[in-house]
Design an enzyme around this catalytic site. Structure first.
Site, PDB file in Angstrom:
ATOM      1  N   GLY A  46       0.838  -1.189   0.000  1.00 25.58           N
ATOM      2  CA  GLY A  46       0.000   0.000   0.000  1.00 25.58           C
ATOM      3  C   GLY A  46       0.872   1.238   0.000  1.00 25.58           C
ATOM      4  O   GLY A  46       2.062   1.155   0.336  1.00 25.58           O
ATOM      5  N   GLN A  51       2.854   9.920   1.861  1.00 22.33           N
ATOM      6  CA  GLN A  51       4.210   9.360   1.885  1.00 22.33           C
ATOM      7  C   GLN A  51       5.084   9.872   0.746  1.00 22.33           C
ATOM      8  O   GLN A  51       6.315   9.782   0.825  1.00 22.33           O
ATOM      9  CB  GLN A  51       4.155   7.823   1.836  1.00 22.33           C
ATOM     10  N   CYS A  92       6.262  -0.334   7.413  1.00 23.33           N
ATOM     11  CA  CYS A  92       5.860   0.866   6.673  1.00 23.33           C
ATOM     12  C   CYS A  92       7.031   1.320   5.813  1.00 23.33           C
ATOM     13  O   CYS A  92       8.170   1.352   6.288  1.00 23.33           O
ATOM     14  CB  CYS A  92       5.460   1.970   7.656  1.00 23.33           C
ATOM     15  N   LEU A  93       6.740   1.669   4.581  1.00 19.74           N
ATOM     16  CA  LEU A  93       7.799   2.146   3.682  1.00 19.74           C
ATOM     17  C   LEU A  93       8.417   3.448   4.204  1.00 19.74           C
ATOM     18  O   LEU A  93       9.535   3.785   3.829  1.00 19.74           O
ATOM     19  CB  LEU A  93       7.245   2.344   2.268  1.00 19.74           C
ATOM     20  N   HIS A 134      -4.133   1.366   7.978  1.00 19.00           N
ATOM     21  CA  HIS A 134      -2.765   1.910   8.020  1.00 19.00           C
ATOM     22  C   HIS A 134      -2.627   3.078   7.027  1.00 19.00           C
ATOM     23  O   HIS A 134      -2.052   4.126   7.365  1.00 19.00           O
ATOM     24  CB  HIS A 134      -1.787   0.766   7.706  1.00 19.00           C
ATOM     25  N   GLU A 135      -3.183   2.918   5.827  1.00 12.21           N
ATOM     26  CA  GLU A 135      -3.059   3.972   4.801  1.00 12.21           C
ATOM     27  C   GLU A 135      -3.899   5.201   5.148  1.00 12.21           C
ATOM     28  O   GLU A 135      -3.455   6.340   4.943  1.00 12.21           O
ATOM     29  CB  GLU A 135      -3.478   3.442   3.420  1.00 12.21           C
ATOM     30  N   HIS A 138      -2.141   7.371   7.481  1.00 10.80           N
ATOM     31  CA  HIS A 138      -1.160   8.265   6.834  1.00 10.80           C
ATOM     32  C   HIS A 138      -1.825   9.579   6.396  1.00 10.80           C
ATOM     33  O   HIS A 138      -1.244  10.659   6.545  1.00 10.80           O
ATOM     34  CB  HIS A 138      -0.555   7.601   5.593  1.00 10.80           C
TER      35      HIS A 138
HETATM   36  O1  GNR Z   1       4.183  -2.655   2.581  1.00 12.72           O
HETATM   37  C1  GNR Z   1       3.559  -2.509   3.631  1.00 12.72           C
HETATM   38  N1  GNR Z   1       3.297  -3.589   4.408  1.00 12.72           N
HETATM   39  C2  GNR Z   1       2.448  -3.561   5.501  1.00 12.72           C
HETATM   40  C3  GNR Z   1       2.462  -4.644   6.358  1.00 12.72           C
HETATM   41  C4  GNR Z   1       1.621  -4.685   7.446  1.00 12.72           C
HETATM   42  C5  GNR Z   1       0.756  -3.650   7.689  1.00 12.72           C
HETATM   43  C6  GNR Z   1       0.738  -2.545   6.850  1.00 12.72           C
HETATM   44  C7  GNR Z   1       1.571  -2.503   5.762  1.00 12.72           C
HETATM   45  S1  GNR Z   1       1.526  -1.149   4.697  1.00 12.72           S
HETATM   46  C8  GNR Z   1       3.162  -1.159   4.072  1.00 12.72           C
HETATM   47  C9  GNR Z   1       3.336  -0.115   2.992  1.00 12.72           C
HETATM   48  C10 GNR Z   1       3.147   1.253   3.599  1.00 12.72           C
HETATM   49  O2  GNR Z   1       3.950   1.794   4.289  1.00 12.72           O
HETATM   50  N2  GNR Z   1       2.001   1.832   3.382  1.00 12.72           N
HETATM   51  O3  GNR Z   1       1.730   3.016   3.949  1.00 12.72           O
HETATM   52 NI    NI Z   2       2.913   3.085   5.755  1.00 17.72          NI
END
Ligand code: GNR
Ligand code: NI
Length: 168
Positions: A46, A51, A92-93, A134-135, A138
């Site tokens: 995601g 980001q 998270c990236l 999670h997104e 952000h």
């Molecule tokens: O790549 C991603 N893996 C992930 C693993 C567990 C819970 C959430 C994520 S999202 C993350 C990519 C990212 O940072 N999205 O904002």
């Molecule tokens: Ni993230």
């Protein structure tokens, strides 16, 4: 298609609250395509616009095994369907190299628009539910490290700041 630069914690720009998307035009299409390219290149499931330093309410996801189910969600929101919490080892990236368990509601109902502005609604559970929550965090300036202890968060911050100094 362009690969965009992903902001990393503790960059203060990750704390900005994104504004609704109001114009569905070619520029939005290009941003969506660049976000997909950036997400796939970074091997994420995601990516939120925040980001890549674009403070608009959109995200891209693909939680499929074969990376063949891209979905762009514009102005997304959710309501909780199943309050039961599920634990997931989140990464998270924007917090590269760190993983921590986060508990989130198991099932949600998502409302959003697609890239043409058409309304979409669907239920999500499992990894898709976790990822969408999670997104959307952000877009509201929140990161998964906000759910862990201050001590752990500070350790992660110090390690990443050190990395950033090295590569600067
Ligand atoms: O790549 C991603 N893996 C992930 C693993 C567990 C819970 C959430 C994520 S999202 C993350 C990519 C990212 O940072 N999205 O904002
Ligand atoms: Ni993230």
């Amino acid at each position: 298609m362009a690969i965009l630069q992903i902001l990393e914690f503790p960059d203060p720009r990750l704390r900005q609250i994104a504004a609704p998307v109001t114009v569905f035009d070619e520029k939005l299409e290009v941003l969506i395509e660049d976000m997909f390219a950036t997400m796939y290149e970074a091997q994420g499931i995601g990516l939120a616009a925040t980001q890549v330093d674009v403070h608009k309410r959109l995200l891209v996801i693909d939680v499929s095994e074969n990376k063949d189910s891209p979905q762009a969600l514009i102005n997304p929101s959710f309501e909780i369907i199943d309050q039961e919490l599920v634990d997931y080892d989140e990464g998270c990236l924007s917090v590269p190299g760190f993983y921590e368990i986060v508990s989130r509601p198991a099932e949600i109902k998502v409302a959003a628009q697609d890239r043409t502005g058409e309304a979409v609604e669907f239920f999500a559970d499992g990894l898709l539910s976790t990822c969408i929550q999670h997104e959307i965090d952000h877009l509201d300036g929140k990161l998964f490290v906000d759910y862990i202890s201050l001590l752990k968060r500070q350790r992660i911050r110090h390690k990443l700041e050190k990395e950033h100094k090295k590569s600067a």
